[in-house]
Enzyme design. Structure first.
Site, short mmCIF file in Angstrom:
data_model
loop_
_atom_site.label_atom_id
_atom_site.label_comp_id
_atom_site.label_asym_id
_atom_site.label_seq_id
_atom_site.Cartn_x
_atom_site.Cartn_y
_atom_site.Cartn_z
CB CYS A 111 19.92 5.31 -21.83
SG CYS A 111 19.82 3.54 -22.00
NE ARG A 144 25.31 -3.84 -21.38
CZ ARG A 144 25.36 -3.21 -22.54
NH1 ARG A 144 25.71 -3.86 -23.64
NH2 ARG A 144 25.05 -1.93 -22.61
CD GLN A 150 28.89 1.55 -23.00
OE1 GLN A 150 29.24 0.62 -23.72
NE2 GLN A 150 27.64 1.91 -22.90
CG ASP A 158 26.68 5.23 -22.29
OD1 ASP A 158 26.31 5.52 -23.43
OD2 ASP A 158 26.00 4.56 -21.50
CG HIS A 167 22.51 8.72 -23.14
ND1 HIS A 167 23.24 8.13 -22.13
CD2 HIS A 167 22.03 7.70 -23.89
CE1 HIS A 167 23.20 6.83 -22.26
NE2 HIS A 167 22.46 6.53 -23.32
CE LYS A 195 21.16 -0.99 -35.37
NZ LYS A 195 21.65 -2.10 -34.52
CG HIS A 214 20.83 5.87 -26.88
ND1 HIS A 214 20.66 5.53 -25.56
CD2 HIS A 214 19.57 6.06 -27.38
CE1 HIS A 214 19.38 5.49 -25.27
NE2 HIS A 214 18.69 5.81 -26.36
#
Length: 789
Positions: free
Chosen positions: A449, A478, A496, A498, A500, A583, A655
């Site tokens: 992000c 991570r 992933q 991912d 945005h 969320k 997200h």
């Protein structure tokens, strides 16, 4: 993806409860059956003599005193337990006396009994009640037994789980949580962990660390004097002690205790003192007593131990306190428990089936991936595993093109200044891989992000470009604790899907509805049903309430629209949103009816402010007023940020991930399909076996024809017998095995054995070659779930 709420970033279960520990460091090394590398002396354990308690449990199961709540036999307890429990009893008597003196006004209580067997809401039931006297458990006499028999715990006003025997303090709405719900199971298993802790203290005179519920039961960590290791031969005595505790109907007594008294109560244990010194608020915390065990715990718990009808130790392992290899080595005991013996039998069958489907075993057998100590937590994807990865990525890319996503690539590491600007450095740096580069701190990216914010802001943006859907398959890292690593489901290096989405507030509802359609499309291909849960504003949040209310309203509109179109009911999870925005969590259910959270949809108003993201609105009239969130920012970096000028506005950031981590999703799919992959994603689609060497040339020709259609085709020209070749292909889960002989060569056909059609295993179906190519092309293109042509 954005990190979750601040609470999620820094929480782990501790002290036999869900007390926060520290970011992902509360996990054990978790090596089953391994002895500790070192056994540090328990320096703070008193070298106490033992006290003898001759205890008699009360026949009627009423609340017992200090002396008669333990096992119905002669028990020797060390001084540190006796003194701890005496202090608890003293404080409990004072607390009970204070409650007795309280004014007990009449309060309005309404029972929410959920839905009936047909799914229709039961009518609300008002009940007579008094504050500090009436308990949720006391109302169960008004409730049908088909509801009350399965109740584990209560919930007050849809938010707070509440002990059934804890007096209510105000007017409220009370609902009941059964064992069959995730919350009910967690409470039941948490209570069962306390019973395991009690048994362990009696058996080992050990120092307990923490004992939370986990996905398939619970565990308790403990330090045993002299470096003693738990052995499998210890399991039966522990289970025997626990079974006696169940018969005694030991109640779970709750008590709030101040920090000074907690330090007196648990001063014998450096583990409990760590939790007290580092995790608890200044006003203290609650403890629970169950039999001879008193433990730090937020609760809640079941009413008494008689609710536990089946209990079993499952395994033991060594672990590290706080998941830190430099800290004390502890012993961990895993268990599982149920309110019905039949459920234990069903659970054992489930475990047997889950073991057969374990992706760690199938991944090796099917040569999909492996792990190596040279890079723990980073999967080595083999050619067949990479085929699955590529098929998933191709699927997503095809949908991105239809849905007008723009795929981008962003750097793998950034200067720490970026993470400080985004806010991740302050809350997440312990989970990053940090590097020293030219005398500055850098970090490998754990999420995309912040980089996408940089990409958005690198030039002027117009409202005509919105919504801007930025997709990134970049590699993420991570720094998970080594004990948390678990096959492909918990790794350090991953990718992933991912994305945005930068949009206006007016576009939020439409974008969310589009994401629901995306979910249906992807999950439908794999046969995954899914559930949606909306998490709203937490107690600690960033931004102004008005913006939050608008965002939550738009999400509810999208969810209601999804339900109206036949998408199923959604759940409300009040107060559990991320600190930067509400969320929606999406949970899928696999073939074993296990729940997995892969997808998430999060609204974020904070990052666009942190990065001063703006777009031109096309309007040049009055200068907009700054939002309350802009005005409220007081730190130095934020003070430099200004509200967008005339004709400019701040975008909203969404997200979202659908499958989440590719590695984790591949693990879920492996277990969901038990290694029997649908044709379109299968790494082994076709195996061609010749009946005789004379047709090898035809075998090679057929292989090339199907390979030209981008199918994975293997041949077996070895000297093994035909039956052995077929059996090997079946074990390797090829979707189709072509057996080719003189007849097939002469007629230009193939004899097809379908993996999932038993009737074709003895003798397959003779299909013309052109027709077979056509049918398998359609099967692959349509991404059908069933292996049928």
């Amino acid at each position: 993806m954005a990190s979750d709420s601040l609470r999620d970033l820094v929480s782990a279960q501790a002290g036999g409860s869900n007390l926060p520990l520290r970011p992902k460091k509360a996990t054990s090394e978790g090596v089953e059956g391994r002895s500790p590398k070192s056994s540090k002396q328990l320096k703070n354990k008193s070298q106490s003599t033992h006290n003898t308690l001759d205890v008699q449990s009360e026949a009627n199961g009423a609340t017992a005193t200090s002396a008669d709540r333990s096992m119905s036999s002669l028990i020797q307890l060390p001084d540190f337990i006796v003194k701890r429990n005496e202090l608890f009893d003293e404080l409990k008597r004072k607390h009970d006396a204070e409650v007795l003196q309280k004014v007990k006004p009449v309060i309005d209580v309404v029972l929410d009994l959920g839905n009936d067997k047909n799914g229709f809401p039961r009518p609300a039931m008002p009940v007579a009640a008094k504050a500090w006297e009436s308990t949720p458990g006391s109302f169960l006499r008004h409730v049908d037994k088909d509801i009350s028999n399965d109740v584990v715990v209560a919930k007050v006003d849809g938010k707070e789980l509440w002990d059934l025997d804890r007096p209510l303090e105000r007017g409220c709405r009370v609902s009941y949580i059964p064992f069959t719900s995730p919350e009910g199971r967690n409470v039941f298993w948490h209570s069962s962990a306390h019973v395991l802790g009690e048994a362990a203290e009696c058996q080992y005179d050990c120092l307990l660390s923490h004992g939370p519920p986990v996905e398939q039961g619970f565990f308790y960590d403990m330090a045993i004097a002299g470096g003693q290791v738990v052995k499998e031969s210890d399991w039966a005595p522990l289970e025997s002690r626990a079974s006696r505790f169940f018969k005694e109907k030991q109640p779970f007594d709750r008590l709030h205790v101040s920090i000074p008294d907690l330090k007196t109560m648990f001063g014998y244990s450096k583990y409990k003192m760590y939790y007290i010194d580092n995790l608890l608020p200044p006003e203290g915390s609650t403890v629970y007593r169950c039999g001879s065990l008193v433990d730090l715990c937020l609760g809640p718990h079941i009413q008494n131990t008689s609710k536990i009808k089946a209990f079993q130790i499952m395994k033991n392992s060594s672990c590290y306190f706080r998941g830190d290899k430099d800290d004390d080595s502890l012993q961990r005991i895993y268990g599982v428990a149920f309110p019905d013996k039949k459920q234990m039998t069903e659970h054992k069958k489930f475990l047997e089936e889950a073991a057969k489907r374990d992706h760690r075993r199938l991944g090796i057998e099917q040569e999909l991936f492996f792990f190596n100590d040279m890079s723990p937590g980073s999967a080595f994807l083999l050619p067949h595993g990479t085929r699955i990865f590529n098929a998933l990525q191709k699927l997503l890319r095809s949908e991105y093109q239809k849905r007008e996503y723009s795929e981008v690539q962003s750097p793998n590491m950034y200067d720490s200044d970026l993470w400080k600007k985004s806010g991740h450095w302050q809350h997440y740096s312990e989970d990053m891989f940090v590097l020293d580069v030219e005398k500055k701190k850098w970090a490998l990216k754990p999420m995309n992000c912040p980089g996408h914010c940089v990409m958005f802001s690198h030039r002027e943006r117009s409202y005509r470009e919105l919504p801007l859907r930025m997709a990134d398959f970049g590699v993420l890292h991570r720094n998970e604790a080594s004990g948390a690593l678990n096959g492909m489901t918990r790794v350090r290096k991953f990718q992933q899907d991912d994305t945005h989405i930068f949009c206006t507030q007016d576009q939020i509802t439409e974008e969310i509805e589009g994401l629901f359609d995306f979910l249906k499309c992807i999950y439908g291909l794999f046969g995954f049903p899914f559930r949606l849960k909306l998490s709203t504003r937490p107690e600690k949040f960033l931004g102004d309430i008005e913006t939050w209310n608008i965002a939550e309203s738009k999400l509810k509109d999208a969810l209601n629209s999804f339900t109206a179109s036949g998408g199923g009911q959604w759940e409300l999870n009040e107060g559990d949103g991320a600190f930067y925005g509400p969320k929606i969590d999406i949970t899928i259910s696999d073939a074993l009816r296990r729940d997995w959270q892969c997808a998430t949809i999060q609204l974020d108003f904070q990052l666009p402010q942190n990065f001063s993201l703006e777009y031109m609105t096309g309007e040049t009239s009055a200068k907009p007023k700054p939002s309350a969130a802009d005005e409220a920012r007081t730190d130095d970096a934020a003070a430099e940020l200004k509200a967008p000028g005339p004709g400019r506005a701040r975008p909203v950031m969404i997200h979202r991930a659908i499958i989440g981590s590719f590695e984790r999703f591949m693990a879920i799919l492996t277990e969901h399909f038990a290694g029997k992959w649908p044709f379109w994603i299968s790494p082994r689609q076709i195996l061609i076996i010749p009946v005789m060497p004379a047709v090898n040339d035809y075998v090679l020709e057929v292989q090339e024809l199907f390979k030209s259609q981008r199918m994975y085709v293997d041949i077996d020209l070895s000297g093994n017998t035909m039956q052995k070749k077929i059996r090997t292909g079946q074990l390797q889960q090829y979707n189709f095995i072509f057996v080719v002989g003189a007849q097939e060569k002469e007629t230009r056909s193939v004899n097809i054995r379908n993996r999932d059609v038993q009737e074709t295993q003895a003798k397959g179906e003779l299909v013309p070659l052109d027709e077979a190519i056509k049918k398998l092309k359609a099967l692959k293109k349509e991404r059908r779930l069933m292996n049928a042509i």
